[in-house]
Design an enzyme around this catalytic site. Structure first.
Site, PDB file in Angstrom:
ATOM      1  N   LYS A  24       0.821  -1.201   0.000  1.00 56.75           N
ATOM      2  CA  LYS A  24       0.000   0.000   0.000  1.00 56.75           C
ATOM      3  C   LYS A  24       0.865   1.265   0.000  1.00 56.75           C
ATOM      4  CE  LYS A  24      -1.164   1.669   4.002  1.00 56.75           C
ATOM      5  NZ  LYS A  24      -0.917   1.951   5.409  1.00 56.75           N
ATOM      6  N   HIS A  80      -6.953  -1.554   6.473  1.00 56.78           N
ATOM      7  CA  HIS A  80      -6.946  -2.573   7.526  1.00 56.78           C
ATOM      8  C   HIS A  80      -8.298  -2.704   8.236  1.00 56.78           C
ATOM      9  CE1 HIS A  80      -2.809  -2.320   6.579  1.00 56.78           C
ATOM     10  NE2 HIS A  80      -2.478  -1.364   7.414  1.00 56.78           N
TER      11      HIS A  80
HETATM   12  C1  BG6 Z   1       0.563   0.367   8.409  1.00 57.94           C
HETATM   13  C2  BG6 Z   1       0.382   1.849   8.634  1.00 57.94           C
HETATM   14  O1  BG6 Z   1      -0.165  -0.031   7.271  1.00 57.94           O
HETATM   15  O2  BG6 Z   1       0.108  -0.345   9.532  1.00 57.94           O
HETATM   16  C3  BG6 Z   1       1.110   2.267   9.873  1.00 57.94           C
HETATM   17  O3  BG6 Z   1       0.860   2.570   7.514  1.00 57.94           O
HETATM   18  C4  BG6 Z   1       0.722   1.428  11.064  1.00 57.94           C
HETATM   19  O4  BG6 Z   1       0.876   3.650  10.140  1.00 57.94           O
HETATM   20  C5  BG6 Z   1       0.820  -0.063  10.726  1.00 57.94           C
HETATM   21  O5  BG6 Z   1       1.589   1.725  12.135  1.00 57.94           O
HETATM   22  C6  BG6 Z   1       0.232  -0.913  11.841  1.00 57.94           C
HETATM   23  O6  BG6 Z   1       0.519  -2.269  11.626  1.00 57.94           O
HETATM   24  P1  BG6 Z   1       0.592  -3.298  12.834  1.00 57.94           P
HETATM   25  O7  BG6 Z   1       0.776  -4.626  12.153  1.00 57.94           O
HETATM   26  O8  BG6 Z   1       1.747  -2.885  13.676  1.00 57.94           O
HETATM   27  O9  BG6 Z   1      -0.711  -3.193  13.571  1.00 57.94           O
END
Ligand code: BG6
Length: 495
Positions: A152, A244
């Site tokens: 992304k 997400h």
């Molecule tokens: C990423 C975002 O897609 O996901 C980040 O760009 C974020 O800002 C991250 O910190 C969070 O991922 P995880 O797996 O640590 O929850």
């Protein structure tokens, strides 16, 4: 299925993702004997390095970030590592890449199967794919596959996402494009499907008759760290919700697919996202909340205000927190609110989905316990302390009739033990065996942008007047609590 002979080409190989996630993930696959002997990796980036220097850099990255890998496994991988230094915008880079790939096919018998991993800034996506296309490097022939994984962001809004998809589709077929959402690599996220569609106990309850509402929280303790430049033009809605959180929402709420084939699952997800009721401009004001953190303390450590980040404008109106109330207009979910929230610099790092069930029709025990019994909850803990908890009422032992909430817990680590994972193993494995179930299709990405477009539009036309509005280390601005209070509900404590 086992992975066929192939070469992975990582564009942007000098970046963080390669050393933190991709190489350790490949190390883990090697450890599990899941990679074929006829296998190689080519790193491509601007930095000047030779093969040997790249091998050494990746070897030390594995020692530091995946210390559980044994020397034998690291060596196995390093023997198959190559490096090519070049500019993504110069045709000459791709000529040299083609020669190197031919040579690798010859040495490692990788049979011309190529997986291109675009771990680069998005402005290079189309350029790289077009350059590869012009040399025939993305053409599939009988028995040879060519695939591309894109990290992304897929666009900045609906229009740019459409343009990106259209441009890519001129060089690649949709089945060759693997758009990664790393949340789908998490075991607990994949388990949502097993929980819902593999258990006769819960399936009948999964609808508006029994469920009062659903809460999805993805909270992070970190601030923007050193990504202020990217983040300040992006914000939490684009960075987290469009991808997400919507993927979590789709997994929780979609209809059962007719099979676990990639398109069957992705059809259902897309259908679900399409059924989100579009927010009218005036609803954006009442159904969404945005926040930005000011200085505070997170886990005993001071965190400076978002606006004090060196790469962030000192009068920035970018949101670092979002809460939304959405409805899904379909037979199953009519009238059930879905509350979503995500933020940086929050009190805890926790991702959790809470499903609150309706109360029984008549509460007999109210007179005796003096309080309303706690409703039944199912908590799907995505991370950390991965697990599932079911909360129900029980009689507190003693002569007086009193009820209390108790929990049944399933904890992944206790039950299955833990094995180190970066979250990228399954995604890389799936792509190499050609299973796109856990990757986003063009239409899913576009519909997700479509849903948030009215919010982006209203927010842009009405900049917030009260930023910053929450203290680092809290659970976000007060309006986030008010969003649920106006419906006589509240956020459940998570973590
Ligand atoms: C990423 C975002 O897609 O996901 C980040 O760009 C974020 O800002 C991250 O910190 C969070 O991922 P995880 O797996 O640590 O929850």
């Amino acid at each position: 299925p086992s992975i066929p002979p192939c070469t992975i080409v990582i564009f942007g190989a000098a970046g963080d993702l390669t050393k933190r996630k991709l190489i350790p993930a490949l190390g883990n696959l090697a450890k599990g004997h899941l990679l074929p002997d006829n296998f190689a990796i080519v790193g491509v980036a601007r930095a000047s390095m030779n093969h040997e220097e790249f091998r050494q850099a990746m070897n030390s990255a594995m020692q530091e970030l995946a210390p559980y890998l044994e020397a034998e496994q690291r060596d196995w991988l390093c023997k198959r590592l190559y490096y090519l230094s070049g500019e993504f915008k110069q045709a000459e880079t791709y000529d040299r890449l083609q020669q190197l790939l031919d040579q690798i096919d010859h040495t490692h018998h990788t049979q011309g199967n190529y997986l291109y991993y675009l771990a680069t800034a998005p402005e290079f996506f189309c350029e790289i794919i077009w350059q590869l296309h012009s040399l025939g490097l993305v053409d599939e022939t009988a028995g040879q596959w060519r695939r591309a994984i894109l990290e992304k962001p897929f666009g900045h809004d609906l229009i740019s996402a459409r343009v990106l998809n259209q441009t890519l589709s001129k060089a690649l077929k949709e089945h060759q494009i693997y758009r990664i959402d790393h949340y789908l690599g998490k075991e607990t996220v994949q388990n949502i499907l097993v929980f819902r569609f593999g258990n006769g106990l819960f399936d009948p309850l999964w609808n508006h008759r029994y469920i009062d509402h659903v809460q999805i929280t993805v909270a992070e303790q970190v601030g923007v760290e050193n990504r202020g430049g990217y983040y300040d033009v992006t914000g939490a809605l684009r960075d987290m919700v469009q991808n997400h959180l919507f993927q979590l929402l789709a997994m929780i709420a979609m209809e059962p697919p007719i099979s676990f084939e990639a398109d069957a699952v992705r059809d259902e997800k897309t259908k679900l996202l399409r059924s989100i009721r579009p927010l009218q401009p005036e609803e954006v004001l009442t159904h969404t909340v945005r926040g930005q953190y000011k200085a505070g303390t997170v886990q005993d450590k001071p965190l400076t205000a978002y606006q004090d980040d060196p790469k962030v404008a000192s009068d920035s109106v970018t949101e670092t927190f979002v809460a939304l109330k959405l409805f899904i207009d379909n037979w199953r979910w009519t009238g059930v609110p879905f509350y979503l929230r995500t933020g940086k610099a929050m009190s805890d790092r926790v991702s959790e989905i809470v499903i609150q069930f309706k109360q029984v029709p008549q509460v007999f025990f109210r007179q005796t316990s003096m309080e309303q019994p706690t409703p039944n909850l199912i908590r799907l803990r995505i991370q950390p302390n991965e697990g599932i908890h079911v909360q129900f009422g029980a009689k507190v032992p003693g002569p007086v009739m009193k009820t209390g909430a108790v929990e049944m817990d399933f904890c992944y680590a206790k039950h299955f033990g833990t094995s180190p994972s970066t979250g990228y193993e399954t995604l890389l494995y799936d792509c190499m065996v050609g299973d796109a179930t856990l990757f986003q299709r063009a239409d899913t990405v576009e519909i997700s942008w479509d849903v948030i477009t009215p919010v982006l539009d209203v927010w842009q036309s009405l900049p917030p007047r009260n930023f910053p509005n929450y203290t680092a280390g809290s659970w976000g601005p007060q309006e986030s609590d008010a969003l649920l209070q106006q419906d006589q509900r509240h956020w459940w404590e998570v973590g």
